[in-house]
Design a protein around this motif. Structure first.
Motif, short mmCIF file in Angstrom:
data_model
loop_
_atom_site.label_atom_id
_atom_site.label_comp_id
_atom_site.label_asym_id
_atom_site.label_seq_id
_atom_site.Cartn_x
_atom_site.Cartn_y
_atom_site.Cartn_z
N GLY A 137 -45.19 -29.51 -22.46
CA GLY A 137 -44.29 -29.75 -21.71
C GLY A 137 -43.02 -29.67 -22.02
N ASP A 138 -42.91 -29.67 -23.51
CA ASP A 138 -41.43 -30.85 -24.29
C ASP A 138 -40.56 -29.18 -24.07
N ALA A 139 -39.74 -28.82 -23.13
CA ALA A 139 -38.64 -27.55 -23.38
C ALA A 139 -38.06 -27.33 -21.99
N VAL A 140 -37.24 -26.82 -21.91
CA VAL A 140 -36.30 -26.91 -20.75
C VAL A 140 -36.07 -24.99 -20.14
N PHE A 141 -35.65 -25.08 -19.70
CA PHE A 141 -35.38 -23.47 -19.29
C PHE A 141 -34.40 -23.15 -18.09
N GLU A 142 -33.84 -21.81 -18.22
CA GLU A 142 -32.98 -21.72 -17.09
C GLU A 142 -33.87 -20.12 -16.73
N THR A 143 -33.45 -20.02 -15.15
CA THR A 143 -33.31 -18.61 -14.27
C THR A 143 -31.79 -18.55 -13.69
N VAL A 144 -31.72 -17.03 -14.13
CA VAL A 144 -30.55 -16.76 -13.94
C VAL A 144 -30.79 -15.21 -13.84
N ARG A 145 -29.67 -14.74 -12.69
CA ARG A 145 -29.64 -13.38 -12.10
C ARG A 145 -28.53 -12.75 -13.23
N VAL A 146 -29.45 -11.75 -13.28
CA VAL A 146 -28.35 -10.82 -13.17
C VAL A 146 -27.81 -9.62 -12.16
N TYR A 147 -26.59 -8.77 -11.94
CA TYR A 147 -26.16 -8.16 -10.35
C TYR A 147 -25.52 -7.12 -11.70
N GLY A 148 -26.08 -5.75 -11.64
CA GLY A 148 -24.87 -4.33 -12.73
C GLY A 148 -24.97 -5.01 -13.83
N GLY A 149 -25.14 -5.70 -14.47
CA GLY A 149 -24.99 -5.55 -16.18
C GLY A 149 -24.43 -6.88 -16.56
N GLU A 150 -24.31 -8.09 -14.92
CA GLU A 150 -23.89 -9.05 -15.34
C GLU A 150 -24.18 -10.34 -14.95
N LEU A 151 -24.88 -11.76 -16.42
CA LEU A 151 -25.30 -12.63 -16.01
C LEU A 151 -24.13 -13.39 -14.72
N PHE A 152 -24.86 -13.79 -13.79
CA PHE A 152 -24.34 -13.85 -12.59
C PHE A 152 -24.07 -15.60 -12.81
N ARG A 153 -23.03 -16.40 -13.08
CA ARG A 153 -22.64 -17.56 -13.28
C ARG A 153 -23.32 -18.85 -13.99
N TRP A 154 -22.92 -17.06 -15.46
CA TRP A 154 -23.44 -18.23 -16.95
C TRP A 154 -23.12 -18.75 -17.17
N ALA A 155 -21.64 -19.32 -17.66
CA ALA A 155 -21.08 -20.64 -17.81
C ALA A 155 -21.76 -21.69 -17.65
N ASP A 156 -21.96 -21.17 -15.79
CA ASP A 156 -22.87 -22.64 -15.32
C ASP A 156 -24.38 -22.64 -15.26
N HIS A 157 -25.17 -21.68 -15.57
CA HIS A 157 -26.53 -21.93 -16.20
C HIS A 157 -26.75 -22.60 -17.57
N ALA A 158 -25.21 -21.93 -18.67
CA ALA A 158 -25.40 -22.40 -19.27
C ALA A 158 -25.38 -24.42 -19.94
N GLU A 159 -24.30 -24.55 -19.05
CA GLU A 159 -24.34 -25.66 -19.22
C GLU A 159 -25.23 -26.48 -18.34
N ARG A 160 -26.30 -26.09 -17.38
CA ARG A 160 -27.55 -27.21 -16.86
C ARG A 160 -28.26 -27.02 -18.08
N LEU A 161 -28.24 -25.57 -18.68
CA LEU A 161 -28.96 -25.81 -19.63
C LEU A 161 -29.39 -27.05 -20.93
N ALA A 162 -27.69 -26.41 -21.01
CA ALA A 162 -27.21 -27.77 -22.22
C ALA A 162 -27.09 -29.51 -21.41
N ASP A 163 -27.32 -29.74 -20.35
CA ASP A 163 -27.22 -30.70 -19.40
C ASP A 163 -29.27 -31.26 -19.99
N SER A 164 -29.59 -30.21 -19.90
CA SER A 164 -31.04 -30.26 -19.74
C SER A 164 -32.32 -30.75 -20.21
N ALA A 165 -31.22 -30.10 -22.04
CA ALA A 165 -31.58 -30.56 -23.78
C ALA A 165 -31.08 -32.26 -23.65
N ALA A 166 -29.89 -31.84 -23.33
CA ALA A 166 -29.49 -33.30 -23.71
C ALA A 166 -29.99 -34.52 -23.21
#
Length: 320
Positions: A32-61
């Motif tokens: 289980g040595d892994a991190v992940f994010e679930t992102v919602r896509v609306y109309g082709g847009e990654l909703f709050r991608w910057a926030d998800h990417a930041e949390r993914l980076a924090d999880s990895a750190a």
């Protein structure tokens, strides 16, 4: 679209879902040595991608996983996967493992990460959207406790989900569809895959991030909406009885957004004016940001932020 018709992104390549695989020696599979994010896509847009990417980076750190991939590169892979599947409305799961190691529990100093992107078609979001899950949530307080932050960082979204699996297994003896988990002191923490909110007549309340609570992206969105609406919010320590005796309650999560709660431990709670208002405001944000305000401008539904607000905590009108 059937699952076997989808394409996933595995280590830089698009492959049919049926052929997507990782090594049995991959540390994400072994430990289980892994991190992940679930992102919602609306109309082709990654909703709050910057926030998800930041949390993914924090999880990895938090687990010292230096995978070397930028949010831009990861976002490009997600976009490529969506385009390959011709999906404009979907859920995306992006996983990064520490990759295949030389053996043993101790990670190798050098990391060759495994990156997997899976997609799932979902209905259109925004105003007048079809819900992902029909009906209000039924909650059951379970005996399985959240893992203390000192053991596994609560803010890290990792593949270690056995804690949540055990909580969900307890639901087999009830009609509930989400587990309410407590911390080591018996206070409310979160759902197995959701954050918990309730209204006690004075304010919107939710467990504080000081406890073993994941900092949900949708949770943060709700807090932002509440602040803009002037709805009082208390983030603190609460008991199961606080939730059972609430005037209304709801869950938040990336794919299910804001979902009203029907019952807690068999006690009827139900939604209410605050939940309804927050749902409408959330949908309006999605509509404006991801669909160009299409259903806000064609007369299909009112925008509460434009039309003077909705019902407040005490049942009165609030400014939008």
């Amino acid at each position: 679209m059937a699952d076997d018709e989808l394409y996933y992104h595995v280590d830089g390549d698009l492959v049919p879902a049926a052929e997507a695989s990782v090594s049995v020696r991959d540390r994400g599979f072994l430990y289980g040595d892994a991190v992940f994010e679930t992102v919602r896509v609306y109309g082709g847009e990654l909703f709050r991608w910057a926030d998800h990417a930041e949390r993914l980076a924090d999880s990895a750190a938090a687990i010292s996983l230096d995978h070397g991939l930028s949010p831009t590169e990861l976002g490009a892979r997600v976009t490529e996967t969506l385009e390959a599947n011709d999906l404009a409305d979907a859920a995306v799961r992006l996983s990064i493992t520490r990759g295949v190691g030389s053996g043993g529990l101790t990670p190798d100093p050098e990391v060759d990460p495994t990156v997997v992107i899976q997609v799932e078609p979902l209905p259109r979001g925004g105003v007048n959207a079809e819900p992902v899950r029909e009906g209000p949530a039924t909650l059951q307080t379970v005996k399985t406790r959240r893992v203390p932050d000192a053991a596994i960082p609560a803010a890290a979204k990792t593949h270690n989900y056995v804690n949540g699996v055990l909580a969900r297994l307890e639901l087999r003896v009830s009609d509930a569809d989400e587990a309410v988990m407590l911390d080591g002191d018996g206070h409310l923490a979160e759902g197995a895959t959701s954050n918990v909110f309730f209204v006690d007549g004075d304010a919107l309340r939710t467990p504080s991030l000081d406890g073993p609570v994941l900092p949900g992206i949708t949770r943060a969105e709700v807090l932002d909406i509440a602040d803009a609406e002037g709805i009082p919010v208390t983030e603190g320590s609460f008991t199961p009885d606080d939730l059972r005796n609430a005037a209304e309650a709801f869950l938040t999560g990336t794919t299910r957004e804001i979902r009203p709660v029907g019952t807690v431990d068999g006690i009827e709670v139900g939604g209410g004016p605050v939940t309804t208002l927050l749902q409408r405001l959330y949908d309006a944000r999605v509509e404006r940001e991801c669909y160009g305000g299409q259903r806000l401008s064609d007369g299909r539904s009112d925008d509460p932020e434009q039309s003077g607000g909705g019902d407040g905590v005490d049942g009165t009108q609030t400014d939008a």
